[in-house]
Motif scaffolding. Structure first.
Motif, PDB file in Angstrom:
ATOM      1  N   UNK A   1       0.729  -1.437  -0.001  1.00  0.00           N
ATOM      2  CA  UNK A   1      -0.091  -0.052  -0.031  1.00  0.00           C
ATOM      3  C   UNK A   1       0.862   1.260   0.071  1.00  0.00           C
ATOM      4  N   UNK A   2       1.922   1.281   0.770  1.00  0.00           N
ATOM      5  CA  UNK A   2       2.836   2.411   0.931  1.00  0.00           C
ATOM      6  C   UNK A   2       4.388   1.895   0.866  1.00  0.00           C
ATOM      7  N   UNK A   3       4.966   2.017  -0.532  1.00  0.00           N
ATOM      8  CA  UNK A   3       6.272   1.711  -0.620  1.00  0.00           C
ATOM      9  C   UNK A   3       7.476   2.508  -0.113  1.00  0.00           C
ATOM     10  N   UNK A   4       7.401   3.831   0.016  1.00  0.00           N
ATOM     11  CA  UNK A   4       8.136   4.701   0.619  1.00  0.00           C
ATOM     12  C   UNK A   4       8.222   4.376   2.270  1.00  0.00           C
ATOM     13  N   UNK A   5       9.462   4.110   2.626  1.00  0.00           N
ATOM     14  CA  UNK A   5       9.733   3.554   4.084  1.00  0.00           C
ATOM     15  C   UNK A   5       9.409   4.830   5.006  1.00  0.00           C
ATOM     16  N   UNK A   6       9.507   6.131   4.762  1.00  0.00           N
ATOM     17  CA  UNK A   6       9.062   7.140   5.572  1.00  0.00           C
ATOM     18  C   UNK A   6       7.600   7.240   5.556  1.00  0.00           C
ATOM     19  N   UNK A   7       6.863   7.154   4.543  1.00  0.00           N
ATOM     20  CA  UNK A   7       5.599   7.317   4.360  1.00  0.00           C
ATOM     21  C   UNK A   7       4.832   6.004   4.917  1.00  0.00           C
ATOM     22  N   UNK A   8       5.557   4.783   5.028  1.00  0.00           N
ATOM     23  CA  UNK A   8       5.119   3.541   5.427  1.00  0.00           C
ATOM     24  C   UNK A   8       4.779   3.826   7.096  1.00  0.00           C
ATOM     25  N   UNK A   9       5.986   4.153   7.752  1.00  0.00           N
ATOM     26  CA  UNK A   9       5.963   4.542   9.083  1.00  0.00           C
ATOM     27  C   UNK A   9       4.840   5.646   9.583  1.00  0.00           C
ATOM     28  N   UNK A  10       4.763   6.808   8.605  1.00  0.00           N
ATOM     29  CA  UNK A  10       3.646   7.726   8.858  1.00  0.00           C
ATOM     30  C   UNK A  10       2.404   7.123   8.840  1.00  0.00           C
ATOM     31  N   UNK A  11       2.278   6.380   7.862  1.00  0.00           N
ATOM     32  CA  UNK A  11       0.919   5.649   7.449  1.00  0.00           C
ATOM     33  C   UNK A  11       0.514   4.888   8.985  1.00  0.00           C
ATOM     34  N   UNK A  12       1.411   4.137   9.235  1.00  0.00           N
ATOM     35  CA  UNK A  12       0.964   3.444  10.598  1.00  0.00           C
ATOM     36  C   UNK A  12       0.714   4.295  11.835  1.00  0.00           C
ATOM     37  N   UNK A  13       1.535   5.275  12.080  1.00  0.00           N
ATOM     38  CA  UNK A  13       1.169   6.008  13.005  1.00  0.00           C
ATOM     39  C   UNK A  13      -0.179   6.981  12.815  1.00  0.00           C
TER      40      UNK A  13
END
Length: 210
Positions: free
Chosen positions: A87-99
């Motif tokens: 769903x989110x490939x960018x590592x920073x955006x992945x963490x931001x999405x989880x938060x």
């Protein structure tokens, strides 16, 4: 034969009359019966729950979520599940999405009993930076300045406290889904103390020319 009544001094009569007038004039009858007005209002404790344990079979990471309690932001430690990478490939955006997903969820029963709430609306997502955005930019599905102030304060302070999103103490770079350049938002003591009145628009961040 009638018994003589005791003689009451004349000075007592005016005093009794004044007392009766005072109690009747205010419209309240004197009573000796206790009146139950209910329990005194209690204040929220804002006691953060004990550190959570890792859930078996669930991939996640420890993070501090900024929730609202007593009209201020208070950090609560949680184990945040990692969303699917497809769903989110960018590592920073992945963490931001989880938060973001963690902030959107209703606080646990223990947290609610302690007075914690969240103002982050459901359905908000995080995306990768656009071409030309500074490294570490998080693009939200809504323009940051269009979010409720409390929600934006929660997001900014939560992302600022994540080492995976923020390289260290300092501003968080957020943008919206449009072509507008991202802005820098900073979590300060004023933001944490009064999240409903801040933050104001951050500075526009433009890529540095090489």
């Amino acid at each position: 034969m009638r018994r003589a009544l005791p003689v009451v001094p004349a000075v007592v009569v005016p005093i009794v009359a004044i007392t009766l007038l005072a109690t009747s004039g205010c419209g309240i009858r004197a009573t000796t019966v206790p009146v139950d007005v209910g329990a005194a209002p209690s204040r929220v404790s804002c006691d953060t729950p004990e550190k959570p344990g890792t859930q078996n079979g669930v991939q996640g990471f420890r993070a501090t979520l900024e929730l609202v309690c007593g009209s201020e932001l208070v950090g609560v430690e949680r184990v945040v599940p990692v969303p699917e990478k497809k769903l989110v490939r960018d590592p920073v955006a992945l963490v931001a999405q989880a938060l973001l997903e963690a902030l959107e969820r209703t606080p646990t029963t223990e947290e609610r009993d302690a007075g914690f709430t969240t103002g982050v609306p459901a359905g908000l997502t995080a995306g990768a930076p656009r071409a030309g955005d500074p490294a570490g930019t998080v693009r939200l599905s809504r323009k940051p300045e269009d979010l409720p102030p409390v929600a934006l304060s929660q997001i900014v302070c939560t992302l600022a406290g994540s080492e995976a999103v923020s390289a260290g103490p300092g501003p968080v770079v957020l943008g919206g889904p449009d072509e507008d350049p991202p802005r820098a938002w900073e979590c300060t003591d004023a933001v944490r103390a009064r999240p409903e009145s801040v933050p104001t628009l951050g500075e526009i961040v433009r890529p540095t020319s090489s």
